[in-house]
Design an enzyme around this catalytic site. Structure first.
Site, mmCIF file in Angstrom:
data_model
loop_
_atom_site.group_PDB
_atom_site.id
_atom_site.type_symbol
_atom_site.label_atom_id
_atom_site.label_comp_id
_atom_site.label_asym_id
_atom_site.label_seq_id
_atom_site.Cartn_x
_atom_site.Cartn_y
_atom_site.Cartn_z
ATOM 1 C CG ASP A 158 -6.465 20.399 -37.307
ATOM 2 O OD1 ASP A 158 -5.805 21.145 -36.874
ATOM 3 O OD2 ASP A 158 -7.485 19.937 -36.290
ATOM 4 C CG ASN A 162 -4.469 30.144 -35.795
ATOM 5 O OD1 ASN A 162 -4.454 29.647 -37.273
ATOM 6 N ND2 ASN A 162 -4.897 28.737 -34.935
HETATM 7 C C1 FPP Z 1 -3.166 23.821 -37.952
HETATM 8 O O1 FPP Z 1 -2.339 22.362 -37.197
HETATM 9 C C2 FPP Z 1 -2.360 24.879 -38.492
HETATM 10 C C3 FPP Z 1 -1.995 25.648 -38.616
HETATM 11 C C4 FPP Z 1 -2.162 26.240 -37.402
HETATM 12 C C5 FPP Z 1 -1.540 26.182 -39.340
HETATM 13 C C6 FPP Z 1 -1.184 25.867 -41.385
HETATM 14 C C7 FPP Z 1 -0.581 26.369 -41.361
HETATM 15 C C8 FPP Z 1 0.513 25.938 -42.535
HETATM 16 C C9 FPP Z 1 -0.276 24.881 -43.513
HETATM 17 C C10 FPP Z 1 1.766 26.158 -42.885
HETATM 18 C C11 FPP Z 1 2.028 27.819 -44.134
HETATM 19 C C12 FPP Z 1 1.241 27.982 -44.927
HETATM 20 C C13 FPP Z 1 1.480 28.465 -45.946
HETATM 21 C C14 FPP Z 1 -0.221 29.020 -46.142
HETATM 22 C C15 FPP Z 1 2.482 28.640 -46.328
HETATM 23 P P1 FPP Z 1 -2.400 22.174 -36.084
HETATM 24 O O2 FPP Z 1 -1.315 23.084 -35.488
HETATM 25 O O3 FPP Z 1 -3.485 22.966 -34.550
HETATM 26 O O4 FPP Z 1 -2.453 20.639 -35.610
HETATM 27 P P2 FPP Z 1 -3.164 20.086 -34.351
HETATM 28 O O5 FPP Z 1 -4.108 19.992 -34.394
HETATM 29 O O6 FPP Z 1 -2.310 18.903 -34.357
HETATM 30 O O7 FPP Z 1 -2.201 20.374 -32.865
#
Ligand code: FPP
Length: 253
Positions: free
Chosen positions: A21, A69
């Site tokens: 996250d 998501n």
């Molecule tokens: C949460 O951060 C993260 C995600 C919803 C996606 C995770 C994806 C990756 C790390 C990249 C691709 C993955 C692979 C396996 C290649 P958020 O956007 O919710 O962060 P925030 O809470 O700061 O808004």
């Protein structure tokens, strides 16, 4: 299935699961588009995968895309999809050369045929990896997983509907999306929140929970090591008392 269903206090967790996250906040703090945070987050995936394998973790499970998501803005969902597709192509050889087996868990039918093919190819290419199993959870939700397990048990064994006492915990475990992994020993969440967010539910029943305020793109091998050190100091009780655990330890010496 189920390495952790008896009391054991081994120093290195066999199965680590991570809620990655903080990508969006990382980007916003730098006045960049959220997508840039995901791009940097994908680089962290590589570093943490390699570091976990070096540390002796046997199973690393990452929450890449939850069932919820899809509710994000369409351009962000699209960007996450292409990052995933690119990473599958780019990382397959690297994973194979490092002896890491890639598995993907989740409801994959909603992904494009290109991504589904990429997943299959990467899984096949890395199938002989023996150093660590990396499971990427994509379009995954803990409740979806339990519900799907119940549905498949009932479709395989319709007689069970009339004899519900025949359903066992191991039957459910065997029907879960990643039945190849033992139970989760350590669950890490980055980005400062303290929620499970419908990630692994069943296999994380006895997981130790570690939260870090570090945003995922900044979560380096030294942050992982902090989590592993914290885990090594935990006393895992599995419902028993501290005294019982101590007595067990003395008995095994
Ligand atoms: C949460 O951060 C993260 C995600 C919803 C996606 C995770 C994806 C990756 C790390 C990249 C691709 C993955 C692979 C396996 C290649 P958020 O956007 O919710 O962060 P925030 O809470 O700061 O808004």
């Amino acid at each position: 299935m189920g390495s952790s269903d008896t009391a054991s206090n081994v120093a290195v967790p066999r199965h680590v699961a991570i809620i990655m996250d903080g990508n969006g906040r990382w980007a916003q703090r730098r006045f960049m588009p959220r997508v840039e945070g995901h791009r940097r987050g994908a680089q962290t995936v590589r570093r943490i995968t390699e570091a976990a394998a070096r540390s002796g973790v046997g199973y690393l499970t990452l929450f890449a895309f939850s069932s919820e998501n899809w509710r994000r803005p369409a351009d962000e969902v699209g960007a996450l999809m292409s990052l995933f597709a690119v990473a599958l192509k780019r990382e397959a050889l690297n994973l194979r050369d490092n002896g890491i087996q890639l598995r993907v868990a989740g409801e994959l039918s909603r992904f494009s045929p290109e991504i589904q093919d990429g997943i299959r190819e990467c899984e096949q290419m890395t199938a002989n990896g023996r150093n660590m199993v990396l499971t990427v959870c994509a379009n995954y939700g803990g409740r979806w997983d339990i519900l799907s397990a119940m549905r498949s048990i009932l479709s395989e064994r319709p007689d069970i509907a009339k004899n519900p006492e025949c359903i066992t915990e191991s039957m459910i475990s065997e029907h879960l999306a990643f039945n190849w992994a033992p139970e989760v020993d350590l669950m890490i969440r980055t980005g400062g929140e303290q929620r499970i967010s419908n990630f692994i539910l069943w296999q994380a029943a006895y997981a130790e929970l570690y939260t870090s305020s570090v945003l995922w793109p900044d979560f380096g091998p030294e942050e992982l090591q902090k989590a592993l050190n914290w885990y090594a100091g935990r006393e895992r009780r599995f419902g028993m008392t501290g005294e019982q655990i101590q007595a067990q330890k003395l008995g095994s010496k």
